[in-house]
Design a protein around this motif. Structure first.
Motif, PDB file in Angstrom:
ATOM      1  N   VAL A 262      41.984  28.952  20.817  1.00 28.69           N
ATOM      2  CA  VAL A 262      41.632  30.312  21.237  1.00 28.69           C
ATOM      3  C   VAL A 262      40.834  30.252  22.529  1.00 28.69           C
ATOM      4  O   VAL A 262      39.896  29.464  22.645  1.00 28.69           O
ATOM      5  CB  VAL A 262      40.798  31.017  20.145  1.00 28.69           C
ATOM      6  N   ALA A 263      41.221  31.097  23.477  1.00 26.28           N
ATOM      7  CA  ALA A 263      40.446  31.250  24.713  1.00 26.28           C
ATOM      8  C   ALA A 263      39.531  32.449  24.541  1.00 26.28           C
ATOM      9  O   ALA A 263      39.991  33.561  24.278  1.00 26.28           O
ATOM     10  CB  ALA A 263      41.369  31.460  25.911  1.00 26.28           C
ATOM     11  N   GLY A 264      38.242  32.212  24.655  1.00 25.87           N
ATOM     12  CA  GLY A 264      37.272  33.290  24.644  1.00 25.87           C
ATOM     13  C   GLY A 264      36.907  33.630  26.073  1.00 25.87           C
ATOM     14  O   GLY A 264      36.778  32.740  26.910  1.00 25.87           O
ATOM     15  N   ILE A 265      36.775  34.916  26.355  1.00 25.57           N
ATOM     16  CA  ILE A 265      36.437  35.310  27.720  1.00 25.57           C
ATOM     17  C   ILE A 265      35.227  36.230  27.746  1.00 25.57           C
ATOM     18  O   ILE A 265      34.934  36.942  26.799  1.00 25.57           O
ATOM     19  CB  ILE A 265      37.617  35.992  28.450  1.00 25.57           C
ATOM     20  N   GLY A 266      34.546  36.180  28.864  1.00 26.34           N
ATOM     21  CA  GLY A 266      33.489  37.108  29.205  1.00 26.34           C
ATOM     22  C   GLY A 266      33.765  37.556  30.622  1.00 26.34           C
ATOM     23  O   GLY A 266      34.319  36.796  31.417  1.00 26.34           O
ATOM     24  N   CYS A 267      33.427  38.785  30.949  1.00 29.24           N
ATOM     25  CA  CYS A 267      33.717  39.266  32.305  1.00 29.24           C
ATOM     26  C   CYS A 267      32.853  40.475  32.627  1.00 29.24           C
ATOM     27  O   CYS A 267      32.302  41.116  31.754  1.00 29.24           O
ATOM     28  CB  CYS A 267      35.197  39.616  32.456  1.00 29.24           C
ATOM     29  N   ARG A 268      32.783  40.754  33.898  1.00 25.60           N
ATOM     30  CA  ARG A 268      32.098  41.964  34.349  1.00 25.60           C
ATOM     31  C   ARG A 268      33.035  43.155  34.155  1.00 25.60           C
ATOM     32  O   ARG A 268      34.256  42.975  34.001  1.00 25.60           O
ATOM     33  CB  ARG A 268      31.706  41.831  35.813  1.00 25.60           C
ATOM     34  N   PRO A 269      32.494  44.366  34.140  1.00 20.39           N
ATOM     35  CA  PRO A 269      33.363  45.547  34.066  1.00 20.39           C
ATOM     36  C   PRO A 269      34.292  45.614  35.281  1.00 20.39           C
ATOM     37  O   PRO A 269      33.972  45.095  36.351  1.00 20.39           O
ATOM     38  CB  PRO A 269      32.369  46.718  34.087  1.00 20.39           C
ATOM     39  N   ASP A 270      35.434  46.222  35.104  1.00 19.03           N
ATOM     40  CA  ASP A 270      36.425  46.431  36.165  1.00 19.03           C
ATOM     41  C   ASP A 270      36.990  45.134  36.728  1.00 19.03           C
ATOM     42  O   ASP A 270      37.408  45.081  37.890  1.00 19.03           O
ATOM     43  CB  ASP A 270      35.843  47.288  37.300  1.00 19.03           C
ATOM     44  N   ILE A 271      37.031  44.096  35.933  1.00 19.82           N
ATOM     45  CA  ILE A 271      37.590  42.817  36.363  1.00 19.82           C
ATOM     46  C   ILE A 271      39.103  42.958  36.564  1.00 19.82           C
ATOM     47  O   ILE A 271      39.748  43.748  35.877  1.00 19.82           O
ATOM     48  CB  ILE A 271      37.266  41.714  35.324  1.00 19.82           C
ATOM     49  N   THR A 272      39.636  42.204  37.496  1.00 19.26           N
ATOM     50  CA  THR A 272      41.075  42.259  37.731  1.00 19.26           C
ATOM     51  C   THR A 272      41.799  41.282  36.804  1.00 19.26           C
ATOM     52  O   THR A 272      41.243  40.261  36.382  1.00 19.26           O
ATOM     53  CB  THR A 272      41.424  41.900  39.187  1.00 19.26           C
ATOM     54  N   THR A 273      43.037  41.596  36.532  1.00 18.56           N
ATOM     55  CA  THR A 273      43.865  40.705  35.724  1.00 18.56           C
ATOM     56  C   THR A 273      44.030  39.362  36.422  1.00 18.56           C
ATOM     57  O   THR A 273      43.986  38.312  35.781  1.00 18.56           O
ATOM     58  CB  THR A 273      45.241  41.346  35.455  1.00 18.56           C
ATOM     59  N   ASP A 274      44.191  39.372  37.736  1.00 15.72           N
ATOM     60  CA  ASP A 274      44.353  38.125  38.486  1.00 15.72           C
ATOM     61  C   ASP A 274      43.140  37.215  38.351  1.00 15.72           C
ATOM     62  O   ASP A 274      43.285  36.003  38.204  1.00 15.72           O
ATOM     63  CB  ASP A 274      44.622  38.405  39.967  1.00 15.72           C
ATOM     64  N   ALA A 275      41.941  37.778  38.387  1.00 12.54           N
ATOM     65  CA  ALA A 275      40.726  36.974  38.240  1.00 12.54           C
ATOM     66  C   ALA A 275      40.666  36.347  36.856  1.00 12.54           C
ATOM     67  O   ALA A 275      40.321  35.169  36.709  1.00 12.54           O
ATOM     68  CB  ALA A 275      39.484  37.823  38.501  1.00 12.54           C
ATOM     69  N   LEU A 276      40.993  37.116  35.832  1.00  9.47           N
ATOM     70  CA  LEU A 276      41.025  36.589  34.470  1.00  9.47           C
ATOM     71  C   LEU A 276      42.072  35.494  34.334  1.00  9.47           C
ATOM     72  O   LEU A 276      41.801  34.415  33.806  1.00  9.47           O
ATOM     73  CB  LEU A 276      41.326  37.709  33.468  1.00  9.47           C
ATOM     74  N   LEU A 277      43.268  35.780  34.803  1.00 15.01           N
ATOM     75  CA  LEU A 277      44.379  34.840  34.671  1.00 15.01           C
ATOM     76  C   LEU A 277      44.087  33.513  35.358  1.00 15.01           C
ATOM     77  O   LEU A 277      44.354  32.447  34.803  1.00 15.01           O
ATOM     78  CB  LEU A 277      45.661  35.466  35.228  1.00 15.01           C
ATOM     79  N   SER A 278      43.531  33.569  36.536  1.00 17.93           N
ATOM     80  CA  SER A 278      43.240  32.362  37.296  1.00 17.93           C
ATOM     81  C   SER A 278      42.335  31.407  36.516  1.00 17.93           C
ATOM     82  O   SER A 278      42.621  30.212  36.393  1.00 17.93           O
ATOM     83  CB  SER A 278      42.594  32.742  38.634  1.00 17.93           C
ATOM     84  N   LEU A 279      41.250  31.929  35.966  1.00 21.58           N
ATOM     85  CA  LEU A 279      40.315  31.064  35.241  1.00 21.58           C
ATOM     86  C   LEU A 279      40.891  30.618  33.900  1.00 21.58           C
ATOM     87  O   LEU A 279      40.791  29.440  33.547  1.00 21.58           O
ATOM     88  CB  LEU A 279      38.972  31.753  35.039  1.00 21.58           C
ATOM     89  N   VAL A 280      41.493  31.518  33.164  1.00 22.12           N
ATOM     90  CA  VAL A 280      42.037  31.146  31.857  1.00 22.12           C
ATOM     91  C   VAL A 280      43.116  30.074  32.017  1.00 22.12           C
ATOM     92  O   VAL A 280      43.157  29.106  31.246  1.00 22.12           O
ATOM     93  CB  VAL A 280      42.559  32.375  31.086  1.00 22.12           C
ATOM     94  N   GLN A 281      43.957  30.190  33.013  1.00 19.89           N
ATOM     95  CA  GLN A 281      44.981  29.165  33.232  1.00 19.89           C
ATOM     96  C   GLN A 281      44.357  27.821  33.590  1.00 19.89           C
ATOM     97  O   GLN A 281      44.807  26.779  33.123  1.00 19.89           O
ATOM     98  CB  GLN A 281      45.957  29.599  34.328  1.00 19.89           C
TER      99      GLN A 281
END
Length: 128
Positions: free
Chosen positions: A3-22
């Motif tokens: 399982v990948a757990g994530i934390g992020c700031r509000p209004d985060i972009t999908t690209d920013a999430l995808l880049s780190l999770v990958q």
């Protein structure tokens, strides 16, 4: 199950999430994405789960609180903003179930954090 757990700031972009999770999950087969329920209104998180082709689970504040003691990294900034010193690790652990353990501790990009947890009894892998 990983399982990948994530934390992020509000209004985060999908690209920013995808880049780190990958980057964090490279070489691992993700089964689930776990995110804090207080970010449920972020469309980029749901979009990320669809792109990755994984189940998305929302982790309650209570479940995150129960897993804080197992987290390896802690952030004063995260605590100030969310009330939790470790969001990604707590989400990963809670999302992987009660017998889970961290596989990869929190990694971060500018506005995103990601950690991996595993529900089996495999040993922890250091992220090099």
């Amino acid at each position: 199950m990983i399982v990948a757990g994530i934390g992020c700031r509000p209004d985060i972009t999908t690209d920013a999430l995808l880049s780190l999770v990958q980057r964090v999950s490279a070489g691992h087969s993700l089964a689930r994405l776990a995110a804090p329920v207080f970010r449920k209104g972020e469309p980029s998180i749901s979009a990320l789960a669809k792109i990755l082709g994984v189940e998305l689970v929302w982790i309650s504040a209570q479940d995150m609180a129960e897993r804080q003691v197992e987290c390896e990294t802690h952030s004063a900034v995260a605590f100030e903003k969310t009330g939790f010193s470790s969001v990604a690790e707590a989400c990963a652990l809670a999302g992987a179930g009660s017998k889970s353990r961290l596989l990869i501790a929190r990694q971060s990009n500018r506005d995103v954090t990601c950690a991996l947890a595993i529900s089996s009894d495999r040993t922890r892998i250091e992220n090099g």
